[in-house]
Design a protein around this motif. Structure first.
Motif, PDB file in Angstrom:
ATOM      1  N   ASP A 209       6.831  -6.859  43.879  1.00 56.74           N
ATOM      2  CA  ASP A 209       6.843  -6.128  45.139  1.00 56.74           C
ATOM      3  C   ASP A 209       5.811  -6.690  46.116  1.00 56.74           C
ATOM      4  OD1 ASP A 209       8.786  -4.461  44.166  1.00 56.74           O
ATOM      5  OD2 ASP A 209       7.404  -2.858  43.588  1.00 56.74           O
ATOM      6  N   PRO A 210       5.954  -6.397  47.409  1.00 56.70           N
ATOM      7  CA  PRO A 210       4.913  -6.788  48.377  1.00 56.70           C
ATOM      8  C   PRO A 210       3.539  -6.314  47.922  1.00 56.70           C
ATOM      9  CG  PRO A 210       6.847  -5.973  49.525  1.00 56.70           C
ATOM     10  CD  PRO A 210       7.091  -5.719  48.064  1.00 56.70           C
ATOM     11  N   THR A 211       2.546  -7.137  48.136  1.00 51.90           N
ATOM     12  CA  THR A 211       1.205  -6.885  47.606  1.00 51.90           C
ATOM     13  C   THR A 211       0.156  -7.253  48.641  1.00 51.90           C
ATOM     14  OG1 THR A 211       2.007  -7.443  45.384  1.00 51.90           O
ATOM     15  CG2 THR A 211      -0.369  -7.413  45.698  1.00 51.90           C
ATOM     16  N   ARG A 212      -0.930  -6.465  48.687  1.00 48.16           N
ATOM     17  CA  ARG A 212      -2.061  -6.792  49.556  1.00 48.16           C
ATOM     18  C   ARG A 212      -3.026  -7.721  48.821  1.00 48.16           C
ATOM     19  NH1 ARG A 212      -3.406  -4.091  54.074  1.00 48.16           N
ATOM     20  NH2 ARG A 212      -5.624  -3.855  53.579  1.00 48.16           N
ATOM     21  N   PHE A 213      -3.410  -8.789  49.500  1.00 53.60           N
ATOM     22  CA  PHE A 213      -4.327  -9.779  48.947  1.00 53.60           C
ATOM     23  C   PHE A 213      -5.583  -9.857  49.813  1.00 53.60           C
ATOM     24  CE2 PHE A 213      -0.167 -11.118  47.505  1.00 53.60           C
ATOM     25  CZ  PHE A 213      -0.380 -11.551  46.201  1.00 53.60           C
ATOM     26  N   ALA A 359       0.663  11.963  50.284  1.00 52.72           N
ATOM     27  CA  ALA A 359       0.850  11.693  51.709  1.00 52.72           C
ATOM     28  C   ALA A 359       0.650  10.206  51.994  1.00 52.72           C
ATOM     29  CB  ALA A 359      -0.134  12.514  52.543  1.00 52.72           C
ATOM     30  N   ASN A 360       1.115   9.795  53.173  1.00 54.96           N
ATOM     31  CA  ASN A 360       0.941   8.404  53.584  1.00 54.96           C
ATOM     32  C   ASN A 360      -0.504   8.126  53.981  1.00 54.96           C
ATOM     33  OD1 ASN A 360       3.574   7.452  53.240  1.00 54.96           O
ATOM     34  ND2 ASN A 360       4.215   8.165  55.261  1.00 54.96           N
ATOM     35  N   LEU A 374      -0.598   1.678  53.843  1.00 49.64           N
ATOM     36  CA  LEU A 374      -0.804   1.337  52.443  1.00 49.64           C
ATOM     37  C   LEU A 374       0.314   1.889  51.574  1.00 49.64           C
ATOM     38  CD1 LEU A 374      -4.638   1.962  51.928  1.00 49.64           C
ATOM     39  CD2 LEU A 374      -3.451  -0.214  52.269  1.00 49.64           C
ATOM     40  N   GLY A 375       0.799   3.066  51.917  1.00 51.23           N
ATOM     41  CA  GLY A 375       1.821   3.724  51.115  1.00 51.23           C
ATOM     42  C   GLY A 375       1.442   5.160  50.858  1.00 51.23           C
ATOM     43  N   ALA A 382      -3.850   9.723  44.602  1.00 49.30           N
ATOM     44  CA  ALA A 382      -4.674   8.512  44.654  1.00 49.30           C
ATOM     45  C   ALA A 382      -3.836   7.285  44.967  1.00 49.30           C
ATOM     46  CB  ALA A 382      -5.410   8.312  43.329  1.00 49.30           C
ATOM     47  N   ILE A 383      -4.460   6.338  45.635  1.00 49.14           N
ATOM     48  CA  ILE A 383      -3.845   5.039  45.861  1.00 49.14           C
ATOM     49  C   ILE A 383      -4.951   3.985  45.810  1.00 49.14           C
ATOM     50  CG2 ILE A 383      -4.035   5.083  48.396  1.00 49.14           C
ATOM     51  CD1 ILE A 383      -1.215   3.780  48.458  1.00 49.14           C
ATOM     52  N   TRP A 384      -4.625   2.832  45.253  1.00 48.65           N
ATOM     53  CA  TRP A 384      -5.583   1.738  45.116  1.00 48.65           C
ATOM     54  C   TRP A 384      -5.185   0.567  45.997  1.00 48.65           C
ATOM     55  CZ3 TRP A 384      -9.915   1.483  41.820  1.00 48.65           C
ATOM     56  CH2 TRP A 384     -10.061   2.530  40.908  1.00 48.65           C
ATOM     57  N   THR A 385      -6.174  -0.150  46.488  1.00 43.99           N
ATOM     58  CA  THR A 385      -5.953  -1.394  47.218  1.00 43.99           C
ATOM     59  C   THR A 385      -7.207  -2.256  47.036  1.00 43.99           C
ATOM     60  OG1 THR A 385      -5.356  -2.360  49.366  1.00 43.99           O
ATOM     61  CG2 THR A 385      -6.796  -0.423  49.399  1.00 43.99           C
ATOM     62  N   VAL A 386      -7.366  -3.296  47.842  1.00 46.10           N
ATOM     63  CA  VAL A 386      -8.592  -4.101  47.809  1.00 46.10           C
ATOM     64  C   VAL A 386      -9.357  -3.881  49.107  1.00 46.10           C
ATOM     65  CG1 VAL A 386      -7.961  -5.877  46.147  1.00 46.10           C
ATOM     66  CG2 VAL A 386      -7.161  -6.083  48.498  1.00 46.10           C
ATOM     67  N   SER A 387     -10.675  -3.887  49.002  1.00 49.56           N
ATOM     68  CA  SER A 387     -11.521  -3.544  50.142  1.00 49.56           C
ATOM     69  C   SER A 387     -11.602  -4.673  51.154  1.00 49.56           C
ATOM     70  CB  SER A 387     -12.934  -3.218  49.656  1.00 49.56           C
ATOM     71  OG  SER A 387     -13.819  -3.047  50.744  1.00 49.56           O
ATOM     72  N   PRO A 388     -11.518  -4.361  52.448  1.00 45.55           N
ATOM     73  CA  PRO A 388     -11.828  -5.354  53.477  1.00 45.55           C
ATOM     74  C   PRO A 388     -13.301  -5.770  53.384  1.00 45.55           C
ATOM     75  CG  PRO A 388     -10.625  -3.491  54.404  1.00 45.55           C
ATOM     76  CD  PRO A 388     -11.056  -3.092  53.025  1.00 45.55           C
ATOM     77  N   SER A 389     -13.642  -6.844  54.094  1.00 44.70           N
ATOM     78  CA  SER A 389     -15.020  -7.343  54.082  1.00 44.70           C
ATOM     79  C   SER A 389     -15.872  -6.747  55.193  1.00 44.70           C
ATOM     80  CB  SER A 389     -15.015  -8.867  54.194  1.00 44.70           C
ATOM     81  OG  SER A 389     -14.392  -9.459  53.073  1.00 44.70           O
ATOM     82  N   SER A 390     -15.256  -6.014  56.110  1.00 43.43           N
ATOM     83  CA  SER A 390     -15.978  -5.414  57.234  1.00 43.43           C
ATOM     84  C   SER A 390     -15.620  -3.933  57.311  1.00 43.43           C
ATOM     85  CB  SER A 390     -15.608  -6.135  58.537  1.00 43.43           C
ATOM     86  OG  SER A 390     -14.210  -6.072  58.759  1.00 43.43           O
ATOM     87  N   PRO A 391     -16.303  -3.146  58.162  1.00 45.64           N
ATOM     88  CA  PRO A 391     -15.987  -1.724  58.254  1.00 45.64           C
ATOM     89  C   PRO A 391     -14.502  -1.464  58.503  1.00 45.64           C
ATOM     90  CG  PRO A 391     -18.016  -2.200  59.431  1.00 45.64           C
ATOM     91  CD  PRO A 391     -17.440  -3.526  59.019  1.00 45.64           C
ATOM     92  N   TYR A 392     -13.998  -0.388  57.911  1.00 48.11           N
ATOM     93  CA  TYR A 392     -12.570  -0.078  58.010  1.00 48.11           C
ATOM     94  C   TYR A 392     -12.374   1.424  58.130  1.00 48.11           C
ATOM     95  CZ  TYR A 392     -13.422   0.588  53.005  1.00 48.11           C
ATOM     96  OH  TYR A 392     -13.943   0.995  51.799  1.00 48.11           O
TER      97      TYR A 392
END
Length: 441
Positions: A209-213, A359-360, A374-375, A382-392
């Protein structure tokens, strides 16, 4: 817990960087998305495992973005794979066609091995060129990931050819290839492979499936990470930590380097036999199974530094990071902050009852002013992803209710010795107390 999307479990076959984690110590239970009860590892203490990464002073570019299936790269990968198999088969046929002529057979084997070694050198140039072009904004993050996936696929094909040549040499009377040469070539090809690159190919070809990298680069280094199939996966390469001197490290010293740089991993080895070392040429590979996942760390013989790693860590073994919360309109939004590229958990609950909210969730990086869906959090909220390198900024909208929370990543849990040259933890590594396997195969 719902993770962004599927990860293909990669077994250890030809290239050792491809093993998936298999932690022990199952305890407790969790409720799955479908409401069934499943076994789960209890969350550990909030102790972060160290990672090989890029210091902020050396960081050139960083981004997190979602990749999807792409017909162009998919066809390219298929052609590359087919071409590699054809080339390997042609090489084997050419060698076998000379029959009992040992002299000619030996020459052909060595000639083919030379070609694999030369191609490995070319892949090193290809990898550095991709990083340089990305840093100069001549490649997008997507194009960089495509190129890394291509390099990964070719390196795997070359390693299959290396194995075939090793077997042909073993079948040839009065002839052998130095095992150190074969092992050094294997270690060099490892430089171009990794579990994140392999998953990139799965996504681009529609097998996942589509994935965040997450992508982070320095002048000569790259760190890739993703969350897929309930697993956090990362790989890092630091070209600046290599000097390619083959004379500096013994297997025991390689183990000591890893134990000093990853003290938490070393202390939590699954068994006393949970670490082994494989080495030849200018680097050693140390493999450790521990109670929170698996680590593959590569030690350069010249610099005596860890210059490459891959880590696979099931989400249910992760500490949840540093929580920050915002409550509004009955929604309790909690973001468990982590380091750039680290595993990021977002949790939604009813503020009054604590019940999870499905919820979304959207995420926006402060610098880009753009938000990405994100979904949905799922039944556990709960939902998991990878953290950005700057404030989000995390945004949740449910009907007429909305909650927004802006946070920053935490500091990178850097290795204990790579950055400073001195250890923060002293670990006595005795081969008799911690048996290892040292080999050149």
């Amino acid at each position: 817990m719902k993770a962004l999307p599927l990860f293909v479990v990669i077994l250890l076959v030809a290239s050792p960087v491809l093993a998936a984690a298999n932690p022990g110590g199952i305890a407790g239970q969790a409720t799955a998305i479908d409401g069934t009860t499943t076994a789960q590892v209890q969350p550990p203490t909030n102790e972060t495992i160290r990672v090989l990464d890029i210091e902020e002073s050396s960081l050139v570019r960083s981004t997190v973005e979602t990749e999807y299936v792409d017909l162009g790269p998919s066809l390219d990968f298929a052609a590359l794979r087919a071409g590699g198999q054809i080339q390997t088969r042609a090489s084997i046929n050419r060698i076998e066609s000379v029959g009992d002529d040992v002299s000619l057979r030996s020459q052909l084997i060595l000639g083919e091995l030379n070609r694999v070694e030369q191609r490995a050198i070319a892949l090193q140039s290809d990898q550095q060129s991709a990083i340089t072009q990305y840093n100069a904004d001549e490649l997008t993050a997507r194009e960089l990931l495509v190129e890394f996936a291509r390099i990964d696929a070719e390196a795997r094909d070359l390693d299959e050819r290396r194995i075939a040549l090793r077997e042909l040499a073993a079948e040839t009377p009065d002839f052998s290839i130095d095992s150190g040469r074969l092992a050094a070539l294997e270690r060099e090809l490892d430089t171009f492979t990794g579990p994140v690159r392999a998953h990139t190919a799965e996504v681009l070809t529609g097998k996942a499936d589509p994935t965040r990298f997450s992508v982070r680069t320095s002048q000569s280094g790259v760190v890739l990470s993703t969350v897929a199939d309930d697993t956090y996966v990362r790989e890092a390469y630091r070209g600046d930590l290599r000097d390619r001197d083959e004379s500096g490290v013994s297997p025991t010293e390689a183990l000591e380097t890893v134990s000093e740089n990853y003290p938490e991993v070393w202390e939590s080895r699954a068994t006393q036999n949970g670490a082994d070392v494989v080495g030849a040429g200018n680097s050693y590979l140390v493999r450790i199974n521990h109670d929170r996942g698996q680590l593959y760390a590569y030690v350069d013989s010249g610099s005596k530094n860890v210059f490459k790693e891959s880590q696979t860590r099931p989400l249910d073994t992760l500490s949840r990071g540093v929580p920050e919360s915002e409550i509004k309109d009955g929604i309790n939004l909690t973001v468990y902050r982590t380091y750039p590229g680290g595993p990021l958990r977002i949790q939604l609950n009813e503020s009054a009852t604590g019940d999870p909210i499905n919820a979304n969730v959207t995420i926006g990086v402060e610098a880009s002013r753009e938000s990405t869906l994100l979904g949905r959090t799922g039944l556990d909220g709960a939902i998991w992803t990878v953290s950005p390198s700057s404030p989000y900024t995390i945004t949740v909208i449910r009907g007429n209710a909305a909650v927004v929370l802006t946070v920053s990543p935490t500091p990178i849990p850097e290795l204990a010795t790579n950055s400073t040259g001195s250890t923060n933890t002293t670990t006595d590594v005795q081969p008799t107390a911690s048996p290892t396997t040292a080999s050149t195969a």
